[in-house]
Design an enzyme around this catalytic site. Sequence first.
Site, PDB file in Angstrom:
ATOM      1  N   ARG A 141       0.806  -1.238   0.000  1.00  0.00           N
ATOM      2  CA  ARG A 141       0.000   0.000   0.000  1.00  0.00           C
ATOM      3  C   ARG A 141       0.829   1.274   0.000  1.00  0.00           C
ATOM      4  NH1 ARG A 141      -2.621  -3.333   3.436  1.00  0.00           N
ATOM      5  NH2 ARG A 141      -4.027  -4.579   2.212  1.00  0.00           N
ATOM      6  N   THR A 185       1.739  -5.980   4.173  1.00  0.00           N
ATOM      7  CA  THR A 185       1.234  -5.281   2.991  1.00  0.00           C
ATOM      8  C   THR A 185       1.042  -3.792   3.277  1.00  0.00           C
ATOM      9  OG1 THR A 185      -1.046  -5.735   3.654  1.00  0.00           O
ATOM     10  CG2 THR A 185      -0.014  -7.301   2.143  1.00  0.00           C
ATOM     11  N   GLY A 201      -1.911 -11.551   8.790  1.00  0.00           N
ATOM     12  CA  GLY A 201      -1.925 -13.014   8.812  1.00  0.00           C
ATOM     13  C   GLY A 201      -2.960 -13.662   9.701  1.00  0.00           C
ATOM     14  N   ALA A 202      -3.946 -12.891  10.196  1.00  0.00           N
ATOM     15  CA  ALA A 202      -4.859 -13.457  11.199  1.00  0.00           C
ATOM     16  C   ALA A 202      -5.784 -14.536  10.633  1.00  0.00           C
ATOM     17  CB  ALA A 202      -5.688 -12.347  11.854  1.00  0.00           C
ATOM     18  N   ASP A 324     -15.321 -11.476  10.693  1.00  0.00           N
ATOM     19  CA  ASP A 324     -14.166 -10.877  10.015  1.00  0.00           C
ATOM     20  C   ASP A 324     -14.302  -9.360   9.937  1.00  0.00           C
ATOM     21  OD1 ASP A 324     -11.674 -10.916   8.784  1.00  0.00           O
ATOM     22  OD2 ASP A 324     -12.538 -11.008   6.773  1.00  0.00           O
ATOM     23  N   CYS A 619      -7.954 -23.942  -2.041  1.00  0.00           N
ATOM     24  CA  CYS A 619      -7.750 -23.317  -3.356  1.00  0.00           C
ATOM     25  C   CYS A 619      -8.639 -22.103  -3.610  1.00  0.00           C
ATOM     26  CB  CYS A 619      -8.006 -24.340  -4.474  1.00  0.00           C
ATOM     27  SG  CYS A 619      -7.292 -25.968  -4.176  1.00  0.00           S
ATOM     28  N   HIS A 623      -8.227 -18.993  -6.223  1.00  0.00           N
ATOM     29  CA  HIS A 623      -8.688 -19.343  -7.570  1.00  0.00           C
ATOM     30  C   HIS A 623     -10.196 -19.197  -7.728  1.00  0.00           C
ATOM     31  CE1 HIS A 623      -4.837 -20.595  -9.261  1.00  0.00           C
ATOM     32  NE2 HIS A 623      -4.565 -21.103  -8.074  1.00  0.00           N
ATOM     33  N   MET A 661       2.719 -19.981  -7.130  1.00  0.00           N
ATOM     34  CA  MET A 661       1.889 -21.114  -6.731  1.00  0.00           C
ATOM     35  C   MET A 661       2.745 -22.050  -5.877  1.00  0.00           C
ATOM     36  SD  MET A 661      -0.812 -23.026  -6.725  1.00  0.00           S
ATOM     37  CE  MET A 661      -1.003 -24.740  -6.217  1.00  0.00           C
TER      38      MET A 661
HETATM   39 CA    CA Z   1      -9.557 -10.294   8.178  1.00  0.00          CA
END
Ligand code: CA
Length: 698
Positions: A141, A185, A201-202, A324, A619, A623, A661
């Site tokens: 960012r 990030t 990473g939560a 979340d 996945c 994806h 990947m």
């Molecule tokens: Ca979150």
Amino acid sequence: MFVTRIGIPLRARLAVAATLCFPLLAGAAPADVDAARIINADNTPGDWLTYGRTYSEQRFSPLSLINADNAKQLGLAWYANLETNRGQEGTPLAIDGVLYVSTAWSIVKAYDGNSGRLLWSYDPLVPRAKGVEGCCDFVNRGVAAWNGKIYVATFDGRLVALDAATGKPVWSVYAVDQGGHYTLTQAPRIAHGKVIIGSSGAEYGIRGYISAFDAETGKRVWRFYTVPGDPSKPFENKAMEMAAKTWSGEWWKGGGGGSVWDAISYDPDLNLVYFGTGNGVEWNHSVRSAGQGDNLFLSSIVALNADTGEYVWHYQATPGEEWDYDAVQQLMLADLVIDGQPRKVLMQANKNGFFYVIDRATGKLISAKNFINISWASGVDPKTGRPIENPGIRYDLTGKQITMLSGPLGAHTWHAMSYSPKTGLVYIPTQEIPWWYAPSKDYRPYPEGWNLATDSGAAPDFTVQGYLQAWDPVHQREAWRAPHKGPWNGGTLATAGNIVAQGTAAGDFNIYRADTGEALWATPTQSAVIAPPMTYAVDGVQYIAVLVGWGGAYPLMQGVQSAASGNLRNISRLMVFKIGGTASLPPPAPQPKFALDPPPDTASAETVAAGEGLFNQFCAVCHGGGVVSGRVNPDLRASRFLRDDGWFDILLHGGLQNAGMASFGRVLDHDKAAAIRAYVTHRANLDKQTGGNDANIP
Ligand code: CA
């Protein structure tokens, strides 16, 4: 520990400047930024010195050379292609005519702001296999600037100081613990000579924290954990002791969560650093904390002493959260007159749909109002500051699937908003994406993947929306809105020229009148814009710059739905506009033909069902749900590896790890990989028969 700011004496600074050969301003050291310069940013309005331009994070520029009267004459001044066609979420900095830009994979570039000439580029060479350890794309960012250095937090967890003149590293430290699922990030911010950076990473399972590093040496000065650790060990501080009383069960085994991945702001008068915290691990409150307690400091806004990292106050937006509802969205400082009283406030348009106005000295709630039609709470109790939850919304207690508005993608998330002190309005990139949640059956933690203990997805049969919303924070009401095709549009910029700028997921860049919302000008960008624009001036010419490039959580997870936002293709660029600009983009390459030609669907229903469960677990977050990609990662329905045993090399042995990947060999075996392939083949055959969704090849 009290650490004073380390500065270079003026004489030494001049000596440094004299030895540099910098193309733009002879005699001025590049990125010669200090606290006084940021505090007095309005004295050099042509600069954009920190992520939100000033410590207030208002993203308001006093520049008015581009304004509501002449915006129709805007044109492209120059552009720069980026090598990473991924999500671009960064805000460039502009200092003395140089643009400092971070892109996907934490690459940093410096450009001459007038000509667009590339001055330098720095690639931290983040191992591409690390990509799978971040929830929401390999984005970055932004950077910070201080005393001749540019600071970037890399996706794999390093904090790197670069020489602003050359882009060469000066120092590099790990800002998060290695070996777990921490990523970075966020744009670093600099307060009192310390670089402040959080942790991501939560969704995987981490214990969140925010840390401060000496800007000159990289030495860590303080760290504040956002959730308590193992209570059988001594607490790090009194705040952790207090927080532990709001948890039950054995939360520390999963880490607890509470990552700090977006908002950081700083009030130099109060010497307070503010930040927001994310969701818990697991999402499911019953699994995470035996269904008990508020779980401090999850989903909270926290204020710390900038010098020591000591706790000062907190406001928890969503106690005991399990949807979340990260509270990490931008924390904007402003001085408002509310009920006739001047108030120093902090404002946040939270993922949970409430717009909060908080006294930033005390943390006391001044007001909260929903800015979208939320389904989970009827309001916020003004006395306690707690949300008034609607009945039946806790899926961990009912055991049933429930549908919520807002959902995990947020009524507003990292896409930065702006505020104009001239109009008194906040410009929010608002969205409505309903979501369903249910407790996972037979949940057990996975060290390699998401640990939510929750099944969830976009709620079918509900309309998604995205719009630019002008919000009056004093009266807590909408002033105007400009609708877009769908959600996941760009952040916003407001200026003294009575304009608001915003790009969209539909691939255009727009200028609106800030007071009325009248559309003044728009231009195609060939690809989606999710990043916030910024503005700067060089030699009396004002520019507006924005990064173009589609990515992030929404298209990764929701290919079908995100296509409705209008994204047509994925090209990453920096675009810079000025009045009378005459540059033009090259015509885009023809869109590759998307043809579904899968092998026959011969697997048993049982195998396909097993493959579907594994696909959803490992996945789908990259994806796309239902195996429909959102133009960021390859659409597996069209994969040639459905016919080729290269499939197993990729899934089990990292055959494409250099492309991002990672190997899943530690959690999948040959039979499981085969089941996933059977499910993907099944989906491809279904969509071939029905004509399906074919709009989403990256
Ligand atoms: Ca979150």
